[in-house]
Design a protein around this motif. Structure first.
Motif, PDB file in Angstrom:
ATOM      1  N   GLU A  97      -5.319   1.506  -4.540  1.00 46.55           N
ATOM      2  CA  GLU A  97      -4.911   2.646  -3.708  1.00 46.55           C
ATOM      3  C   GLU A  97      -3.786   3.446  -4.363  1.00 46.55           C
ATOM      4  OE1 GLU A  97      -5.936   4.125  -0.860  1.00 46.55           O
ATOM      5  OE2 GLU A  97      -7.680   2.842  -0.996  1.00 46.55           O
ATOM      6  N   SER A 126      -5.628   6.675  -5.017  1.00 50.10           N
ATOM      7  CA  SER A 126      -5.514   7.128  -3.642  1.00 50.10           C
ATOM      8  C   SER A 126      -5.349   8.640  -3.567  1.00 50.10           C
ATOM      9  CB  SER A 126      -4.327   6.459  -2.958  1.00 50.10           C
ATOM     10  OG  SER A 126      -3.127   6.986  -3.452  1.00 50.10           O
ATOM     11  N   TRP A 168      -1.184   5.677   3.317  1.00 50.94           N
ATOM     12  CA  TRP A 168      -2.198   4.713   3.728  1.00 50.94           C
ATOM     13  C   TRP A 168      -1.661   3.841   4.852  1.00 50.94           C
ATOM     14  CZ3 TRP A 168      -3.212  -0.337   4.430  1.00 50.94           C
ATOM     15  CH2 TRP A 168      -4.548  -0.738   4.448  1.00 50.94           C
ATOM     16  N   TYR A 216       0.830  -1.205   0.000  1.00 44.38           N
ATOM     17  CA  TYR A 216       0.000   0.000   0.000  1.00 44.38           C
ATOM     18  C   TYR A 216       0.869   1.262   0.000  1.00 44.38           C
ATOM     19  CZ  TYR A 216      -4.327  -2.539   0.739  1.00 44.38           C
ATOM     20  OH  TYR A 216      -5.407  -3.342   0.582  1.00 44.38           O
TER      21      TYR A 216
END
Length: 164
Positions: free
Chosen positions: A49, A53, A17, A13
């Motif tokens: 993500e 993101s 995050w 990730y």
């Protein structure tokens, strides 16, 4: 799922995050059943993500995917692509009728007028979108504006290169 695999999956990730959710997510992964399906879902979510993101650590900003769905972001894209489709359809129609391409006429015709209306009509929407979203989510808004500019340039390219 073992702790080493959970930490490896969390490492996929984005940094922002991970800083916010890694402890909770690790506990969730360790408490769950684990398995190949869970690992595949985590990898897929991590990829999402990275693409959609929030950059810069501002978790209260909307994501790119949420902004692009706003009517003021989507409408100019749709208008540019509609204008491009009309030009392509007119070009294919003129080739199929034996004119050998688009023919310049003294009156530009309905398609040219509709193209002009679509291209000019999206300008107020673009200005509204920029004024509303640039202060709220600058990076995501600039990405959407770049997409809108690319779609507008793609619609203008046939007019320029075919001397329409």
């Amino acid at each position: 799922m073992n702790r080493a695999l959970a930490r490896l999956l969390i490492w996929l990730y984005p940094r922002d995050w991970r800083q916010r959710y890694s402890e909770e997510f690790e506990a969730l992964l360790l408490a769950g059943r684990g398995g190949l399906r869970t690992a595949a879902n985590v990898v897929w979510s991590a990829l999402g993500e990275h693409i959609f993101s929030i950059r810069g650590g501002y978790m209260d900003q909307p994501a790119f995917g949420a902004i692009i769905k706003k009517p003021s972001a989507f409408l100019p894209l749709a208008m540019s692509l509609t204008a491009l489709t009309m030009l392509g359809g007119a070009y294919i129609f003129s080739l199929s009728t034996g004119h050998g391409g688009l023919v310049r006429e003294p009156d530009e015709g309905a398609i040219a007028h509709l193209w002009q209306l679509l291209m000019a009509g999206q300008m107020p929407v673009l200005v509204f979108f920029a004024i509303k979203w640039l202060p709220r989510a600058p990076r995501q808004t600039l990405y959407v504006l770049a997409l809108q500019a690319g779609a507008a340039l793609a619609s203008m390219a046939p007019v320029f290169f075919l001397n329409l």
